[in-house]
Design an enzyme around this catalytic site. Structure first.
Site, PDB file in Angstrom:
ATOM      1  CG  ASP A   1      -2.700   0.953   0.879  1.00 47.69           C
ATOM      2  OD1 ASP A   1      -2.173   1.611   0.899  1.00 47.69           O
ATOM      3  OD2 ASP A   1      -3.216  -0.416   0.639  1.00 47.69           O
TER       4      ASP A   1
ATOM      5  CG  HIS B   1      -5.308   4.149   1.010  1.00 43.45           C
ATOM      6  ND1 HIS B   1      -5.069   2.843   0.526  1.00 43.45           N
ATOM      7  CD2 HIS B   1      -6.222   4.159   0.879  1.00 43.45           C
ATOM      8  CE1 HIS B   1      -6.120   1.331  -0.109  1.00 43.45           C
ATOM      9  NE2 HIS B   1      -7.036   2.454  -0.351  1.00 43.45           N
TER      10      HIS B   1
ATOM     11  CB  SER C   1      -9.059   0.775  -0.484  1.00 42.00           C
ATOM     12  OG  SER C   1      -8.375   0.318  -1.491  1.00 42.00           O
TER      13      SER C   1
END
Length: 284
Positions: free
Chosen positions: A18, A50, A224
């Site tokens: 990520d 994120h 996600s």
């Protein structure tokens, strides 16, 4: 079996590919390795947020929120692999480097699961094939690979790579499926494979933040956010029975999913249900 496994001192390692991972208080001392394919830095960091959010859903302890933001597998170990920059953009070469690093180091760090909450709409058949071949090698090494379906739906053929791999477990968002407002990626893939495999909640999920300006948690939405729910569930299952193979985890997910009434290429097998997931295990 669970108690015997924990006596070895080897936690379930989850590689999070990520934007990086910030050493949030909810991660305790469980970030056991970090690889930065973007800038080569050695210490864990996340200049986007994120990846930290994903890790919190997957395995945050919830200690800073008195358990409110507790992740699915709060005893897992994290292996953070940064392949995206601070804008959330990246190169397929960095993703492929991450796959290779995992293949070379999964035994050392007890990596059993790979969470990929990133994806790309392939510009060419060649780029698509390269990513799929790379992620398939990780699956073939025996690891549970869980990838996001992407947020380009609901039109057919919008599942992103490497989630479009036939082998990996591809996750859509159960609360982003509606024909009018849903954006969860839908199949079929370029190879006419039905995808996603399963769906889980992904809307307005509260999870860990890199603690900028005093904020410990933030809400984010997307496939996600649904993906680490499945990765965390797989980690919980492997904590209970570490002898399970990746194909067996995938089979248990299929047998326990709850039909939500959408087409197969929208919802996969259905909505993930933790209790039914473990009930399916006891029927083996």
């Amino acid at each position: 079996m669970k108690d015997i496994f924990h006596l070895t001192g080897k936690g379930i390692g989850v590689a999070v590919i990520d934007t990086g991972i910030f050493p949030h208080v909810d991660f305790d001392n469980r970030i056991i390795a970090f690889q930065d394919m973007e800038h080569g830095r050695k210490e864990p960091y996340d200049d986007n947020g994120h990846g930290t959010h994903i890790a919190g859903i997957l395995g945050g302890s919830g200690s800073a929120s008195r358990g409110k933001c507790r992740g699915i597998a709060p005893e897992c170990d994290f292996i953070g692999i940064k392949v995206l920059d601070k804008q959330g953009n990246g190169k397929k070469e960095h993703v492929l480097q991450a796959f290779q690093w995992i293949l070379e180091n999964h035994v050392k760090y007890h990596i059993r699961i790979v969470n990929i909450s990133v994806g790309t709409t392939y510009r060419s058949d060649g780029d698509h094939r390269i990513l799929i071949d790379g992620v398939d090698q990780v699956w073939d090494a025996g690891l549970v690979v869980v990838a996001a379906a992407g947020n380009g739906g609901p039109a057919p053929g919008t599942v992103t790579a490497p989630g479009s791999s036939r082998k990996v477990i591809t996750v859509g968002a159960s609360d982003m499926l509606s024909a009018r407002y849903g954006s969860s990626g839908s199949g079929p893939t370029m190879e006419c494979v039905c995808k996603p495999d399963i769906v889980a909640p992904g809307q307005h999920i509260l999870s860990c933040a890199p603690q900028r300006r005093g904020r410990l948690y933030v809400r984010k939405s997307g496939t996600s956010m649904a993906t680490p729910v499945i990765s965390g569930a797989a980690a919980r299952m492997l904590e209970y029975d570490p002898s399970l193979k990746n194909v067996e985890i995938k089979m248990l997910l299929k047998e326990s999913a709850v039909d939500a009434g959408y087409p197969r290429n929208r919802q996969g097998w259905g909505i993930f249900h933790m209790q039914k997931f473990f009930q399916a295990y006891y029927k083996l």
